[in-house]
Every structure is written in structure tokens, then in C-alpha cells.
Design an enzyme around this catalytic site. Structure first.
Site, PDB file in Angstrom:
ATOM      1  CG  ASN A 196      -1.912   1.144   1.226  1.00  0.00           C
ATOM      2  OD1 ASN A 196      -1.864   2.020   0.361  1.00  0.00           O
ATOM      3  ND2 ASN A 196      -2.799   1.153   2.192  1.00  0.00           N
ATOM      4  NE  ARG A 207      -6.374   2.149  -0.296  1.00  0.00           N
ATOM      5  CZ  ARG A 207      -6.311   3.342   0.265  1.00  0.00           C
ATOM      6  NH1 ARG A 207      -5.160   3.774   0.776  1.00  0.00           N
ATOM      7  NH2 ARG A 207      -7.360   4.117   0.332  1.00  0.00           N
ATOM      8  CG  HIS A 209     -12.496   4.724   2.400  1.00  0.00           C
ATOM      9  ND1 HIS A 209     -13.122   5.896   2.764  1.00  0.00           N
ATOM     10  CD2 HIS A 209     -11.165   4.990   2.437  1.00  0.00           C
ATOM     11  CE1 HIS A 209     -12.220   6.829   3.007  1.00  0.00           C
ATOM     12  NE2 HIS A 209     -11.018   6.298   2.822  1.00  0.00           N
ATOM     13  CG  HIS A 246     -13.039   3.890   6.345  1.00  0.00           C
ATOM     14  ND1 HIS A 246     -12.376   2.690   6.268  1.00  0.00           N
ATOM     15  CD2 HIS A 246     -12.095   4.847   6.168  1.00  0.00           C
ATOM     16  CE1 HIS A 246     -11.082   2.917   6.063  1.00  0.00           C
ATOM     17  NE2 HIS A 246     -10.895   4.226   5.998  1.00  0.00           N
ATOM     18  CG  LEU A 247     -15.744   7.661  11.191  1.00  0.00           C
ATOM     19  CD1 LEU A 247     -16.351   8.075  12.517  1.00  0.00           C
ATOM     20  CD2 LEU A 247     -16.276   8.532  10.049  1.00  0.00           C
ATOM     21  NE  ARG A 256      -8.450  13.298   1.059  1.00  0.00           N
ATOM     22  CZ  ARG A 256      -8.557  11.968   1.004  1.00  0.00           C
ATOM     23  NH1 ARG A 256      -9.309  11.407   0.078  1.00  0.00           N
ATOM     24  NH2 ARG A 256      -7.927  11.210   1.879  1.00  0.00           N
ATOM     25  CD  GLU A 301      -8.283  -0.064   4.088  1.00  0.00           C
ATOM     26  OE1 GLU A 301      -8.784   0.741   3.289  1.00  0.00           O
ATOM     27  OE2 GLU A 301      -7.484   0.265   4.991  1.00  0.00           O
TER      28      GLU A 301
END
Length: 404
Positions: free
Chosen positions: A8, A92, A180, A207-208, A240, A378
């Protein structure tokens, strides 16, 4: 032992994990590590399955100037010192665009198509592809599998994926992709084991983390997401802005004279919690700060999560459970508590003691909507996808062909 390497890569770090494969085709995490500080203070760190330190090495800045070199150094360490020779490498890749709705075996053509998506994920895509290209150049026979953060959401109904733009633009690929997906896919796959009573129901997963989003699951399938065409939409994130009126972008161009490059850099690097607080993009630092703007940034983050929970509940036509995951979701009891207050109208009643313990189920027994904390993984999802694709390539007579 045969193994799968998972990579990743980001702008200043390359994270990697090695999963061993036993004779029954079961995966087990053998080590995890990263090369961080690329271009500033490069450092290779790695630990074994039990947490024991395997490496902790600093390098001169000129020795590791970019992600490709970092991958070469980390790969050399794995091969020469740990004798890791993986069957394949799983990566990923944030954006799969309209072409890919599942993992794919990488070749030069795939890389070329994914490079065209770099403007849609400028913080991620170029760096995701750097180690792929490095391995293609140096080890062309080693299978590589790209696993996409957009793929899990590709089954959305058309009304969820379209923008109200001329249809020709949708055909060109301007649509709501969601991201995600590897995290959400792992949660959907894990719920039948850890919370079977909700796995087939209507579930919102939050998903925080530094990157943040929410997903509506129904029967383990994604039906709606807060993220859209790029990773700028939806919830505010570390740097963002989240949901933004397109008119703001037009104003920044016409009134502020921002060029496309300046605007891109601004939206991806200077907004979100960092922009609101003027303090930090890290939730831990914001929570420790006494600055009123830091407090406001947290208030805003929690407020938007509450708003999107309502939207996703509407998309699901009801709600059976709420799940927290990722860095903030798994570790910040105070954030979970404040979000739960925003969800009381849906029937959420949090148990403060269970929440403080980071328990699996953190709602009270009488809560109409149960609330869970489920750690995501992940990397394991990528390893499983990579192994599955290898199985399809070699269905008979190989160790990994026995994987389930």
C-alpha cells in the site's frame, strides 16, 4: 512457506505486509512494515507476527528519493535477509474507474489505463502505481494483482451512481464511484462471524480516519456511499473538504484566480480538519488542543457524520445497525460517543462503559439500533483477492489452489 506480499504505497511511505500460506490454503500475517519519511527522513521499520522488531533502520535522504526506490530497498531487505519470495504481490489501488469492478492481474496495458485515472485521485493513484511499475520492470514474471477501492461499490443501482449531467458524460466515466471499498468489503465479510444478527440487514458503516466516508450495506452489499467521482466528496477529512457546492470551485477560479493545479493542491491538502482548525489534520491533536477552532473542526466532523447517517438510512429505507471502523472509528471513544448522540433520533443508545473499553458492541442492550466497533483489515482483503486470482490462474496442482 509460500507467501503473498501486500503493498500500500502513498506519497511519502510504502506500507507492506507478508501473509504466509499453509498447506490448507489459509493465510496468516507473518510481518508488517513500512518505509516512511521518503524524501525527508527515510526509515524502514518492520515487526513480526508477535510484534517483535525485525527492522528499524534510518537512511540518508538522498538514498530514498521516491516510492520506487523505497520499494526496491524494502524488497531487497525482504528477499535477502528474510528470504521472502512471494508467489504474488497484491496492491491497493484507489481508483479503478469504469473499467474494473474487481481485482485484476496487472500488465503494462492495465497500468496505462490506471495512469489515465491519476487526475481523479492525485494524492493516491500515482503512488499506488509506482511500486507496480517498479516490480514490472525488475521482476516481470512475478504476478501482481491490483485491488481497487472503487470495486465494491460498482453494484450500485443506476440512480445512485449517476450525476444529473448529460448522459454522454456518464458514458465517459463521470459517475459516483465511492471509495474505501476494500475496508467496507472486509467489514461486510466479517460481520457474519462477529455479529451475525445484523450481517444480512441494513447497516451503515462509518470508515473514519484521515480519509473518511460512510457506506450503506444491505445484505452485505454496498448500495450507497458518501464518496463520489473523486475522494473529495462526502465527509470532511484530514485535509479534504468533503461535500462542496461546485459554485465554490468556480468562485475560487474566477474571483481568486486559482489555476487548476493550485485548486487541486488546495482541495486535497489544505482543507478539511486542517483548514477548519488551523491547528492540525490529526484528530488526536485536535482533541488535545484548547483552541476553539480545533473544537469547531471536531463539531463540524461529528455534525456531518450525523447528516450523512440520515441520508444513508433513507437510502436503506430503515436501519438495523451502525458500525464504526478505521483509525478514528476504532480508537476514539469520544468521537464515537458524540456521533452516537447525533443518532439518538434513530434509536441509538450508547453504553459509555462498553464504548470506553472499545468493545465489539458499544450500545445498550435496550438500544433499538445496535452499534458496533469492527476493526478493518484492508491488507488481508487484498491478500485474499490476490490469492483468489492466483487460484483462478492455477486451479489444479498448486498449494494456493486449495485456498477457500
Amino acid at each position: 512457506m509460500d507467501s503473498i506480499l501486500v503493498v500500500n504505497a502513498g506519497s511519502s511511505s510504502v506500507k507492506f505486509q507478508v501473509f504466509g500460506l499453509d498447506s490448507e490454503g489459509r493465510l496468516s500475517r507473518q510481518l508488517k512494515g513500512q518505509m516512511d519519511g521518503i524524501g525527508s527522513r527515510p526509515r524502514l521499520r518492520a515487526s513480526g507476527a508477535s510484534g517483535d522488531t525485525l527492522a528499524d533502520r534510518a537512511y540518508p535522504i538522498e538514498a530514498i528519493p521516491d516510492v520506487a526506490v523505497a520499494m526496491t530497498v524494502a524488497g531487497t531487505w525482504l528477499r535477502e535477509e528474510l528470504r521472502v519470495t512471494p508467489l504474488a504481490v497484491g496492491h491497493r489501488v484507489v481508483h479503478g474507474g469504469p473499467n474494473y469492478d474487481g481485482p485484476v492481474l496487472v500488465d503494462h496495458g492495465v497500468v496505462a489505463r490506471l495512469e489515465r485515472l491519476e487526475p481523479l485521485a492525485p494524492l493516491h493513484q500515482p503512488h499506488n502505481l509506482a511500486p507496480i511499475k517498479s516490480i514490472l520492470a525488475n521482476f516481470p514474471a512475478l504476478p501482481q494483482v491490483a485491488c481497487f477501492d472503487t470495486a465494491f461499490h460498482r453494484g450500485h443501482d443506476a440512480v445512485a451512481d449517476h450525476y444529473a449531467l448529460p448522459y454522454r458524460l456518464h458514458e465517459e466515466g463521470i459517475r459516483r464511484y465511492g471509495f474505501h471499498g476494500l475496508s467496507y468489503e472486509y467489514i461486510a465479510k466479517t460481520l457474519p462471524k462477529v455479529a451475525p444478527e445484523i450481517a444480512d440487514g441494513r447497516v451503515i458503516v462509518a470508515h473514519l480516519g484521515s480519509g473518511a466516508s460512510m457506506c450503506a450495506l444491505h445484505g452485505g452489499r454496498s448500495v450507497e456511499s458518501t464518496l463520489g467521482f473523486t475522494a473529495l466528496d462526502g465527509l470532511p477529512m484530514g485535509t479534504r473538504p468533503g461535500q462542496l457546492d461546485p459554485g465554490v470551485v468556480l468562485y475560487l477560479i474566477s474571483a481568486k484566480g486559482m489555476t487548476p493545479d493550485q485548486l487541486q493542491d488546495f482541495l486535497y491538502r489544505d482543507c478539511g480538519l486542517k483548514g477548519l482548525s488551523g491547528v492540525s489534520n490529526d484528530m488526536r491533536e485536535l482533541q488535545a488542543s484548547g483552541d476553539p477552532r480545533a473544537t469547531f473542526a471536531i463539531d463540524y466532523f461529528v455534525y456531518r457524520i450525523g447528516l450523512y447517517a440520515g441520508m444513508l438510512a433513507a437510502a436503506l429505507q430503515g436501519l438495523d445497525a451502525f458500525v464504526f471502523t478505521a483509525g478514528i472509528g476504532e480508537n476514539s471513544a469520544s468521537t464515537r460517543g458524540r456521533v452516537a448522540e447525533k443518532l439518538e433520533w434513530l434509536g441509538v443508545a450508547l453504553d459509555p462503559l462498553e464504548n470506553a473499553k472499545h468493545a465489539l458492541k458499544i450500545s445498550k442492550p435496550a438500544s433499538r439500533i445496535p452499534v458496533y466497533v469492527v476493526p478493518t483489515d484492508e491488507e488481508r482483503m487484498i491478500a485474499e483477492h490476490t490469492l483468489s486470482l492466483l487460484w483462478k490462474m492455477h486451479p489444479v496442482g498448486s498449494t494456493h489452489a486449495r485456498a477457500s
